[in-house]
Design a protein around this motif. Structure first.
Motif, PDB file in Angstrom:
ATOM      1  N   LYS A   1      38.657 -50.314   7.180  1.00 49.41           N
ATOM      2  CA  LYS A   1      39.087 -48.932   6.908  1.00 49.41           C
ATOM      3  C   LYS A   1      38.417 -48.391   5.648  1.00 49.41           C
ATOM      4  CE  LYS A   1      43.469 -49.062   9.304  1.00 49.41           C
ATOM      5  NZ  LYS A   1      44.930 -48.929   9.197  1.00 49.41           N
ATOM      6  N   LEU A   2      38.224 -49.252   4.653  1.00 41.86           N
ATOM      7  CA  LEU A   2      37.550 -48.817   3.436  1.00 41.86           C
ATOM      8  C   LEU A   2      36.085 -48.479   3.726  1.00 41.86           C
ATOM      9  CD1 LEU A   2      37.898 -48.277   0.421  1.00 41.86           C
ATOM     10  CD2 LEU A   2      37.147 -50.609   0.012  1.00 41.86           C
ATOM     11  N   ILE A   3      35.434 -49.271   4.548  1.00 43.24           N
ATOM     12  CA  ILE A   3      34.051 -48.956   4.935  1.00 43.24           C
ATOM     13  C   ILE A   3      34.006 -47.633   5.691  1.00 43.24           C
ATOM     14  CG2 ILE A   3      32.124 -49.657   6.415  1.00 43.24           C
ATOM     15  CD1 ILE A   3      32.650 -52.528   5.559  1.00 43.24           C
ATOM     16  N   ASP A   4      34.958 -47.407   6.594  1.00 41.52           N
ATOM     17  CA  ASP A   4      35.015 -46.135   7.314  1.00 41.52           C
ATOM     18  C   ASP A   4      35.165 -44.970   6.345  1.00 41.52           C
ATOM     19  OD1 ASP A   4      34.791 -47.468   9.726  1.00 41.52           O
ATOM     20  OD2 ASP A   4      36.938 -47.354  10.201  1.00 41.52           O
ATOM     21  N   LEU A   5      36.005 -45.131   5.332  1.00 44.66           N
ATOM     22  CA  LEU A   5      36.201 -44.093   4.324  1.00 44.66           C
ATOM     23  C   LEU A   5      34.919 -43.854   3.534  1.00 44.66           C
ATOM     24  CD1 LEU A   5      38.140 -42.174   2.817  1.00 44.66           C
ATOM     25  CD2 LEU A   5      38.785 -44.119   1.395  1.00 44.66           C
ATOM     26  N   LEU A   6      34.259 -44.924   3.123  1.00 45.61           N
ATOM     27  CA  LEU A   6      32.983 -44.807   2.410  1.00 45.61           C
ATOM     28  C   LEU A   6      31.947 -44.062   3.248  1.00 45.61           C
ATOM     29  CD1 LEU A   6      32.661 -48.441   1.037  1.00 45.61           C
ATOM     30  CD2 LEU A   6      32.516 -46.404  -0.376  1.00 45.61           C
ATOM     31  N   VAL A   7      31.807 -44.456   4.489  1.00 41.67           N
ATOM     32  CA  VAL A   7      30.809 -43.844   5.378  1.00 41.67           C
ATOM     33  C   VAL A   7      31.118 -42.367   5.585  1.00 41.67           C
ATOM     34  CG1 VAL A   7      29.920 -43.829   7.738  1.00 41.67           C
ATOM     35  CG2 VAL A   7      30.165 -45.989   6.518  1.00 41.67           C
ATOM     36  N   ALA A   8      32.376 -42.027   5.830  1.00 41.15           N
ATOM     37  CA  ALA A   8      32.750 -40.632   6.056  1.00 41.15           C
ATOM     38  C   ALA A   8      32.420 -39.768   4.840  1.00 41.15           C
ATOM     39  CB  ALA A   8      34.234 -40.535   6.397  1.00 41.15           C
ATOM     40  N   ARG A   9      32.727 -40.270   3.654  1.00 43.17           N
ATOM     41  CA  ARG A   9      32.433 -39.489   2.440  1.00 43.17           C
ATOM     42  C   ARG A   9      30.935 -39.352   2.206  1.00 43.17           C
ATOM     43  NH1 ARG A   9      36.706 -40.990  -2.319  1.00 43.17           N
ATOM     44  NH2 ARG A   9      38.596 -40.421  -1.191  1.00 43.17           N
ATOM     45  N   LEU A  10      30.182 -40.422   2.453  1.00 46.68           N
ATOM     46  CA  LEU A  10      28.739 -40.360   2.250  1.00 46.68           C
ATOM     47  C   LEU A  10      28.074 -39.417   3.240  1.00 46.68           C
ATOM     48  CD1 LEU A  10      28.185 -44.135   1.514  1.00 46.68           C
ATOM     49  CD2 LEU A  10      27.676 -42.260  -0.077  1.00 46.68           C
ATOM     50  N   VAL A  11      28.483 -39.453   4.495  1.00 43.75           N
ATOM     51  CA  VAL A  11      27.913 -38.545   5.497  1.00 43.75           C
ATOM     52  C   VAL A  11      28.257 -37.099   5.136  1.00 43.75           C
ATOM     53  CG1 VAL A  11      28.056 -37.809   7.908  1.00 43.75           C
ATOM     54  CG2 VAL A  11      27.816 -40.233   7.366  1.00 43.75           C
ATOM     55  N   ARG A  12      29.523 -36.864   4.762  1.00 46.59           N
ATOM     56  CA  ARG A  12      29.956 -35.500   4.423  1.00 46.59           C
ATOM     57  C   ARG A  12      29.217 -34.970   3.198  1.00 46.59           C
ATOM     58  NH1 ARG A  12      35.600 -35.420   2.027  1.00 46.59           N
ATOM     59  NH2 ARG A  12      34.350 -35.906   0.209  1.00 46.59           N
ATOM     60  N   ASP A  13      29.097 -35.794   2.155  1.00 44.75           N
ATOM     61  CA  ASP A  13      28.547 -35.314   0.892  1.00 44.75           C
ATOM     62  C   ASP A  13      27.032 -35.414   0.780  1.00 44.75           C
ATOM     63  OD1 ASP A  13      31.184 -34.878   0.204  1.00 44.75           O
ATOM     64  OD2 ASP A  13      31.322 -36.629  -1.115  1.00 44.75           O
ATOM     65  N   HIS A  14      26.409 -36.348   1.512  1.00 48.24           N
ATOM     66  CA  HIS A  14      24.981 -36.598   1.310  1.00 48.24           C
ATOM     67  C   HIS A  14      24.158 -36.630   2.589  1.00 48.24           C
ATOM     68  CE1 HIS A  14      26.009 -37.414  -2.827  1.00 48.24           C
ATOM     69  NE2 HIS A  14      26.943 -38.246  -2.403  1.00 48.24           N
TER      70      HIS A  14
ATOM     71  N   SER B   1      22.648 -37.795   6.306  1.00 44.70           N
ATOM     72  CA  SER B   1      22.145 -38.982   6.982  1.00 44.70           C
ATOM     73  C   SER B   1      23.139 -39.416   8.059  1.00 44.70           C
ATOM     74  CB  SER B   1      21.835 -40.110   6.001  1.00 44.70           C
ATOM     75  OG  SER B   1      20.940 -41.026   6.582  1.00 44.70           O
ATOM     76  N   SER B   2      22.917 -40.566   8.656  1.00 41.24           N
ATOM     77  CA  SER B   2      23.757 -40.993   9.775  1.00 41.24           C
ATOM     78  C   SER B   2      24.769 -42.051   9.342  1.00 41.24           C
ATOM     79  CB  SER B   2      22.888 -41.574  10.889  1.00 41.24           C
ATOM     80  OG  SER B   2      22.299 -42.792  10.462  1.00 41.24           O
ATOM     81  N   LYS B   3      25.784 -42.229  10.157  1.00 42.48           N
ATOM     82  CA  LYS B   3      26.780 -43.274   9.903  1.00 42.48           C
ATOM     83  C   LYS B   3      26.112 -44.645   9.914  1.00 42.48           C
ATOM     84  CE  LYS B   3      30.763 -40.896  11.845  1.00 42.48           C
ATOM     85  NZ  LYS B   3      31.807 -40.925  12.881  1.00 42.48           N
ATOM     86  N   HIS B   4      25.201 -44.836  10.860  1.00 42.83           N
ATOM     87  CA  HIS B   4      24.500 -46.119  10.964  1.00 42.83           C
ATOM     88  C   HIS B   4      23.729 -46.433   9.675  1.00 42.83           C
ATOM     89  CE1 HIS B   4      22.260 -49.452  12.647  1.00 42.83           C
ATOM     90  NE2 HIS B   4      21.141 -48.861  12.246  1.00 42.83           N
ATOM     91  N   HIS B   5      23.057 -45.428   9.145  1.00 44.10           N
ATOM     92  CA  HIS B   5      22.288 -45.620   7.907  1.00 44.10           C
ATOM     93  C   HIS B   5      23.203 -46.099   6.786  1.00 44.10           C
ATOM     94  CE1 HIS B   5      19.680 -44.860   4.469  1.00 44.10           C
ATOM     95  NE2 HIS B   5      20.669 -44.150   3.944  1.00 44.10           N
ATOM     96  N   TRP B   6      24.315 -45.400   6.584  1.00 44.42           N
ATOM     97  CA  TRP B   6      25.200 -45.753   5.471  1.00 44.42           C
ATOM     98  C   TRP B   6      25.877 -47.100   5.688  1.00 44.42           C
ATOM     99  CZ3 TRP B   6      23.889 -43.712   1.290  1.00 44.42           C
ATOM    100  CH2 TRP B   6      23.460 -42.393   1.218  1.00 44.42           C
ATOM    101  N   ARG B   7      26.278 -47.423   6.927  1.00 45.89           N
ATOM    102  CA  ARG B   7      26.880 -48.739   7.184  1.00 45.89           C
ATOM    103  C   ARG B   7      25.905 -49.864   6.864  1.00 45.89           C
ATOM    104  NH1 ARG B   7      31.749 -48.648   9.616  1.00 45.89           N
ATOM    105  NH2 ARG B   7      32.321 -46.708  10.636  1.00 45.89           N
ATOM    106  N   ARG B   8      24.645 -49.663   7.220  1.00 48.36           N
ATOM    107  CA  ARG B   8      23.620 -50.675   6.951  1.00 48.36           C
ATOM    108  C   ARG B   8      23.400 -50.832   5.443  1.00 48.36           C
ATOM    109  NH1 ARG B   8      18.067 -49.408   7.025  1.00 48.36           N
ATOM    110  NH2 ARG B   8      18.843 -47.459   7.846  1.00 48.36           N
TER     111      ARG B   8
END
Length: 75
Positions: free
Chosen positions: A5-18, A20-27
């Motif tokens: 859930k924390l990774i999901d939160l991180l990815v959502a904030r990064l996609v919203r603010d910066h 790129s794709s969810k896949h990119h940030w998860r990697r």
């Protein structure tokens, strides 16, 4: 909160603010390591992001903020 859930939160904030794709940030974020509360009573998780210097800096800043809100994760 769990590590997933924390990774999901991180990815959502990064996609919203910066962008790129969810896949990119998860990697770039990589897996979170969850430690025992007995040995890490104040913050029991850590991440070691990899990628460009700019990506790592963005993630590290966000991790610092989230450590204040979610210092302890469940397995």
């Amino acid at each position: 909160m769990t590590a997933d859930k924390l990774i999901d939160l991180l990815v959502a904030r990064l996609v919203r603010d910066h962008g790129s794709s969810k896949h990119h940030w998860r990697r770039v974020i990589g897996p979170l390591r969850v430690y025992s509360r007995a040995t890490h009573p104040h913050c029991n998780w850590n991440a070691t992001p990899t990628g460009t210097i700019a990506d790592v800096a963005l993630i590290e800043n966000l991790l610092d903020d989230l450590r204040m809100a979610h210092p302890l994760l469940t397995a």
